[in-house]
Design a protein around this motif. Structure first.
Motif, PDB file in Angstrom:
ATOM      1  N   GLY A  30      -0.779  -2.116   4.852  1.00 57.31           N
ATOM      2  CA  GLY A  30       0.307  -1.916   5.811  1.00 57.31           C
ATOM      3  C   GLY A  30       0.414  -3.076   6.786  1.00 57.31           C
ATOM      4  O   GLY A  30       1.507  -3.498   7.165  1.00 57.31           O
ATOM      5  N   GLN A  31      -0.751  -3.579   7.201  1.00 54.28           N
ATOM      6  CA  GLN A  31      -0.754  -4.724   8.111  1.00 54.28           C
ATOM      7  C   GLN A  31      -0.238  -5.983   7.431  1.00 54.28           C
ATOM      8  O   GLN A  31       0.434  -6.811   8.042  1.00 54.28           O
ATOM      9  N   ASP A  69       4.563  -6.567   2.408  1.00 57.52           N
ATOM     10  CA  ASP A  69       4.821  -6.669   0.963  1.00 57.52           C
ATOM     11  C   ASP A  69       3.963  -7.764   0.327  1.00 57.52           C
ATOM     12  O   ASP A  69       4.082  -8.931   0.675  1.00 57.52           O
ATOM     13  N   VAL A 108       2.953 -10.274  -2.669  1.00 56.19           N
ATOM     14  CA  VAL A 108       3.699 -10.975  -3.720  1.00 56.19           C
ATOM     15  C   VAL A 108       2.761 -11.695  -4.688  1.00 56.19           C
ATOM     16  O   VAL A 108       3.195 -12.204  -5.715  1.00 56.19           O
ATOM     17  N   GLU A 158      -1.732 -12.112  -1.088  1.00 50.06           N
ATOM     18  CA  GLU A 158      -0.730 -12.883  -0.351  1.00 50.06           C
ATOM     19  C   GLU A 158       0.521 -12.052  -0.133  1.00 50.06           C
ATOM     20  O   GLU A 158       1.088 -11.490  -1.059  1.00 50.06           O
ATOM     21  N   SER A 159       0.952 -12.026   1.121  1.00 49.78           N
ATOM     22  CA  SER A 159       2.235 -11.407   1.450  1.00 49.78           C
ATOM     23  C   SER A 159       3.298 -12.504   1.442  1.00 49.78           C
ATOM     24  O   SER A 159       2.999 -13.669   1.173  1.00 49.78           O
ATOM     25  N   VAL A 160       4.555 -12.128   1.726  1.00 48.27           N
ATOM     26  CA  VAL A 160       5.588 -13.148   1.839  1.00 48.27           C
ATOM     27  C   VAL A 160       5.170 -14.190   2.873  1.00 48.27           C
ATOM     28  O   VAL A 160       5.343 -15.389   2.692  1.00 48.27           O
ATOM     29  N   LYS A 161       4.545 -13.713   3.964  1.00 49.84           N
ATOM     30  CA  LYS A 161       4.232 -14.585   5.089  1.00 49.84           C
ATOM     31  C   LYS A 161       2.981 -15.421   4.914  1.00 49.84           C
ATOM     32  O   LYS A 161       2.939 -16.561   5.358  1.00 49.84           O
ATOM     33  N   ALA A 162       1.905 -14.847   4.346  1.00 48.65           N
ATOM     34  CA  ALA A 162       0.609 -15.524   4.462  1.00 48.65           C
ATOM     35  C   ALA A 162      -0.361 -15.080   3.380  1.00 48.65           C
ATOM     36  O   ALA A 162      -0.201 -14.020   2.770  1.00 48.65           O
ATOM     37  N   ALA A 163      -1.376 -15.924   3.165  1.00 44.41           N
ATOM     38  CA  ALA A 163      -2.471 -15.602   2.251  1.00 44.41           C
ATOM     39  C   ALA A 163      -3.641 -15.059   3.064  1.00 44.41           C
ATOM     40  O   ALA A 163      -3.939 -15.560   4.136  1.00 44.41           O
ATOM     41  N   PRO A 170       1.839  -7.127  -8.119  1.00 48.97           N
ATOM     42  CA  PRO A 170       1.056  -7.111  -6.875  1.00 48.97           C
ATOM     43  C   PRO A 170       1.460  -5.984  -5.936  1.00 48.97           C
ATOM     44  O   PRO A 170       0.659  -5.539  -5.113  1.00 48.97           O
TER      45      PRO A 170
END
Lengths: 124, 373
Positions: free
Chosen positions: A29-30, A33, A35, A56-61, A83
């Motif tokens: 949740g933190q 999404d 990817v 990895e999210s859209v924003k960061a690894a 993922p």
């Protein structure tokens, strides 16, 4: 089977000397999404607290750390193409890898569900 | 996130909280990085429908003085004198050494008959120094007035025009890169047909005290609230530079693949800051070039990832990188030597110590869909 948790939001479901590892529902949740998920190679030696996987999210690894030391015996390769399974079912189908636990005594350092839930409460 | 005295708040802060926005510090402001639907859904809502962005942290100002276009041309390399009333130009605020201080939008107001007024929009993180720089350089000749009492909303996406047709139909007389005063939902606004997503849409300058009312009207008409996370993935797919990442004081416009901002007249006049370096770069070539990069696998390559020749030595760096939800895969931009800048060139990206194959590609990753004249 017992499930233990780390302060870095990994879970490990232990049966005998093997454990299945993932990140918690709170952690996904933190992160938001996901990817891309990189699971460890089978046979890789893991050190407690060392890097074991990457989500990895859209924003960061983000690195996922090994809750205990041991050797990787299986990896959830289905996550390569899906993922988002980690978001949908972080503590079930979204498991990351399985390991042979080197020293079961290390499990004693981890939290049980109630202690982890209380810990997460302190983060709000 | 509680109130933090070191942070500034846009007029929409309480609305962001009401919408479930996850607030993060950005350029000194508390801004929503995402809402409960998440970055992927917000990105797709903008590509498929209409997204509403709070960009009130950006700097707005009027610059006024006789021959104001000629004055600002001493600071930027674009054709500002050639702007007709109502036209907008993307340009660069240049350092004297040819580096880029900021990128900005320059509008000649539609009611500016005598060439004495320009409307500027600059990046949030740069606004204080930009405005101080412009005011100091043009002191005694032009007056810069910050519009801190105005908020800025962006409405972006293929359904933005249909949505606007119900709230401010006069906005649809505008074509891409033009602006005019328009009443939107009964609120007097300055509407620009422009944006930062590659989609058709508008940037709407609105008095601070009516910003929430305008945002609620746009949301009620069907726009989805979009946070900074999707704003970044949308602009990266559109191949648009993010100041401080893809361009900064160390990059010149030619290296940045922004030569198109320099029209022939300005090249010939060579009278903008840094002209010597920039014109030399045009004449003699550059040692690095901003390009689009498509990792061939699924792993994203983030900002700071080292770029290497395929199977060879390190030659460059990724300046923006992540996941493109519309592309459905990882995408990046970065700087490579000019001999590697041709689309189709194979390169390696050193991700967590491993060389991952990638290819130089033409930008944008997703086609622009602007409302061209």
């Amino acid at each position: 089977m017992t499930v233990k948790f780390t302060k870095d939001h990994e879970w490990i479901a232990v049966s005998g000397t093997t454990g299945r590892v993932g990140i918690t529902i709170y952690a996904q949740g933190q992160l938001g999404d996901l990817v891309y998920v990189e699971v460890p190679a089978i046979g890789k030696a893991l050190t407690k607290g060392g890097e074991a996987a990457v989500v990895e999210s859209v924003k960061a690894a983000s690195e996922v750390y090994a809750p205990v030391s041991g050797k990787v015996t299986a990896a959830n390769d289905a996550l390569a193409d899906a993922p988002e399974t980690v978001n949908a079912d972080a503590e079930g189908e979204g498991w990351l890898y399985e390991m042979e636990i080197a020293d079961p005594a290390e499990l004693g350092d981890l939290m049980d569900r109630a202690a982890y839930d209380a810990y997460v409460e302190t983060l709000h | 996130m509680g109130h933090d005295d070191d942070l500034k708040y846009t007029p929409l802060y309480d609305l962001h909280l009401e919408l479930g926005g996850k607030m993060v510090p950005f350029a000194g402001y508390a801004m929503p990085v995402q809402y409960p639907s998440g970055i992927l859904a917000e990105h797709k809502a903008t590509r498929d429908g209409a997204g509403l962005f709070d960009v009130s942290h950006m700097g707005q100002a009027y610059l006024e003085g006789p021959d104001v276009a000629g004055l600002i041309e001493t600071l930027v390399p674009g054709d500002i004198k050639g702007l007709k009333p109502g036209q907008i130009r993307y340009s660069l605020l240049m350092a004297d050494d040819g580096g880029i201080l900021d990128d900005l939008m320059i509008t000649r107001p539609v009611d500016d008959a005598d060439g004495t007024r320009l409307f500027l929009v600059v990046n949030a993180a740069c606004k204080d120094q930009d405005f101080a720089h412009i005011a100091a350089r043009l002191a005694g000749r032009a007056v810069l007035t910050r519009l801190d009492e105005r908020a800025l909303l962006a409405l972006q996406g293929p359904k933005a025009a249909a949505l606007m047709a119900g709230l401010g139909p006069a906005a649809n007389d505008l074509t891409f890169m033009t602006a005019a005063p328009v009443d939107v939902a009964g609120i007097p606004c300055l509407v620009s047909r422009s944006g930062y997503t590659g989609e058709d849409g508008y940037e709407i300058s609105v008095p601070t005290d009516r910003a929430v009312e305008l945002a609620r009207a746009l949301l009620a008409a069907g726009a989805a609230p979009i946070g900074l996370g999707a704003r970044d993935s949308l602009r990266l797919e559109a191949g648009l530079c993010l100041y401080g990442h893809d361009i900064d004081p160390s990059t010149d416009p030619i290296e940045a693949s922004l030569a198109w901002v320099l029209p022939k007249r300005r090249r010939e006049e060579a009278n903008f800051p840094g002209a010597a370096r920039v014109l030399a770069a045009l004449r003699d070539g550059v040692t690095r070039k901003r390009v689009g990069i498509k990792p061939l696998g699924r792993a994203p390559a983030r900002e700071g990832t080292v770029i290497a020749r395929s199977g060879g030595d390190a030659v460059g760096i990724v300046t923006s990188g992540g996941f493109g939800p519309t592309v459905e895969g990882p995408i990046a931009m970065g700087y490579v030597p000019p001999e590697l800048a041709k689309p189709g060139t194979k390169i390696d990206l050193l991700v967590r110590g491993k060389p991952l194959p990638a290819e130089v590609v033409a930008l944008p990753f997703t086609p622009h869909r602007y409302a061209k004249a």
